[in-house]
Design an enzyme around this catalytic site. Structure first.
Site, PDB file in Angstrom:
ATOM      1  N   ASP A  13       0.861  -1.171   0.000  1.00 28.09           N
ATOM      2  CA  ASP A  13       0.000   0.000   0.000  1.00 28.09           C
ATOM      3  C   ASP A  13       0.908   1.236   0.000  1.00 28.09           C
ATOM      4  O   ASP A  13       2.085   1.167   0.398  1.00 28.09           O
ATOM      5  CB  ASP A  13      -0.901  -0.019   1.226  1.00 28.09           C
ATOM      6  CG  ASP A  13      -1.820   1.182   1.287  1.00 28.09           C
ATOM      7  OD1 ASP A  13      -2.555   1.404   0.312  1.00 28.09           O
ATOM      8  OD2 ASP A  13      -1.781   1.904   2.287  1.00 28.09           O
ATOM      9  N   ASP A  15      -0.026   5.201   0.731  1.00 27.10           N
ATOM     10  CA  ASP A  15      -0.155   6.226   1.766  1.00 27.10           C
ATOM     11  C   ASP A  15      -0.141   5.592   3.150  1.00 27.10           C
ATOM     12  O   ASP A  15      -0.929   4.694   3.447  1.00 27.10           O
ATOM     13  CB  ASP A  15      -1.445   7.027   1.570  1.00 27.10           C
ATOM     14  CG  ASP A  15      -1.422   8.324   2.351  1.00 27.10           C
ATOM     15  OD1 ASP A  15      -0.608   9.189   2.010  1.00 27.10           O
ATOM     16  OD2 ASP A  15      -2.197   8.455   3.318  1.00 27.10           O
TER      17      ASP A  15
END
Length: 330
Positions: A13, A15
């Site tokens: 992932d 952010d």
């Protein structure tokens, strides 16, 4: 074995894991470079459907994380692949979203069209410039039977001015109006993770994220192991309250967790021991004794808290616990 040697693909992932508010997480670039040196591939996956992969890759490279377009997989690509499989090349699909979603449709051989045009389905994704008139028209068409694929259902979206409403808010609005739930491509549903493996490869992939309700639950839905890092949105209250489907396989403060072995917690008397830490629950409160590494502190706390929740259905009280403490009783 260190995770970078145990697994051949890290699905990361972005952010809260690789960067925060446009700035690289301290140490992330170095940790990822070291993991790649050990033979681990890295793929960067995001529920954000607004940007094309090339733009994301360029941003990562500017932050010191070398990435090519093929290393980035978005929920827009996963949604487009679902539509292409179902309706075939050239199918006309109503676009309700931004440039990243439009690019993904064209890249999959589909034809993006407007809210009023003839189409076999509609796809929606985050787009800050989507006009309300298009939302209204699409909502009515969905109510009247047009099939709907949503890129993701994230309720919030990080901005320079704080957490703002994400695409999930629009999905909820349309779904309540039309009384129809979409097919969802992004995490926590598995199409995005399947799309990543299809594009990047990997026999033994590992999901790496900071959110329990998207990254970790998504890994669970795809029957994949996961590493939770604590550089993003998950803190102590969220961790100890996690139900089984939200619990990671591995836990570490940051991406350095890819480079180390992970000890298995051991039952010790009325509690759990990891490294030099012993965690137990007394009258609903979590008590910790010992000293040792910060990662082992988190592992001991999580294991004791989850054991308590499974046996009592209650979330343990962690008032006064200091995650930064490396010694003494808390």
């Amino acid at each position: 074995m260190p995770l970078a040697e145990e697994y051949d693909l890290a699905m990361l992932d972005l952010d809260g894991v690789v960067y925060i508010a446009g700035e690289a997480v301290p140490g992330a670039a170095e940790h990822l470079a070291a993991a790649r040196e050990r033979g681990m591939r890295t793929a960067y996956i995001t529920n954000n459907a607004a940007r094309p992969p090339a733009e994301v890759a360029r941003n990562l490279s500017e932050l010191g994380v070398p990435a090519g377009t093929a290393d980035v997989v978005t929920s827009a690509q996963a949604a487009a692949h679902l539509l292409a499989e179902r309706y075939g090349e050239g199918a006309r699909v109503v676009l309700l979203g931004g440039p990243g979603l439009e690019w993904a449709l064209a890249d999959a051989g589909l034809t993006p069209v407007g809210a009023e045009d003839d189409a076999v389905a509609v796809v929606s994704g985050y787009g800050p410039d989507v006009p309300w008139r298009d939302i209204m028209r699409v909502a009515v068409r969905i109510r009247d039977g047009l099939p709907w694929v949503a890129s993701n259902t994230d309720a919030t979206f990080p901005t320079a001015f704080g957490q703002a409403p994400g695409h999930g808010v629009l999905v909820d609005t349309i779904a309540r109006f039309a009384r129809v739930d979409p097919v969802v491509a992004g995490k926590p549903q598995r199409p995005l993770l399947d799309e990543t493996v299809r594009r990047v490869g990997g026999e033994h992939p590992l999901m790496v994220g900071d959110r329990l309700d998207t990254d970790i639950e998504g890994a669970r839905n795809a029957d994949l192991p996961s590493l939770l890092v604590l550089t993003g949105v998950t803190g102590l209250p969220e961790l100890v309250a996690a139900t089984p489907e939200l619990r990671p396989t591995y836990l570490f403060p940051d991406l350095g967790g890819l480079l180390v072995t992970h000890p298995e917690p051991e039952r010790d008397g009325d509690g759990w021991r990891v490294g030099g830490w012993h965690a137990r629950v007394q009258r609903g409160r979590l008590a910790l004794t010992g000293a040792g590494e910060r990662a082992d502190w988190w592992r001991a706390v999580a294991t004791a808290a989850w054991d308590h929740r499974d046996s009592t259905q209650d979330v343990v009280d962690v008032t006064g616990l200091d995650p930064g403490s490396e010694t003494g009783e808390r």
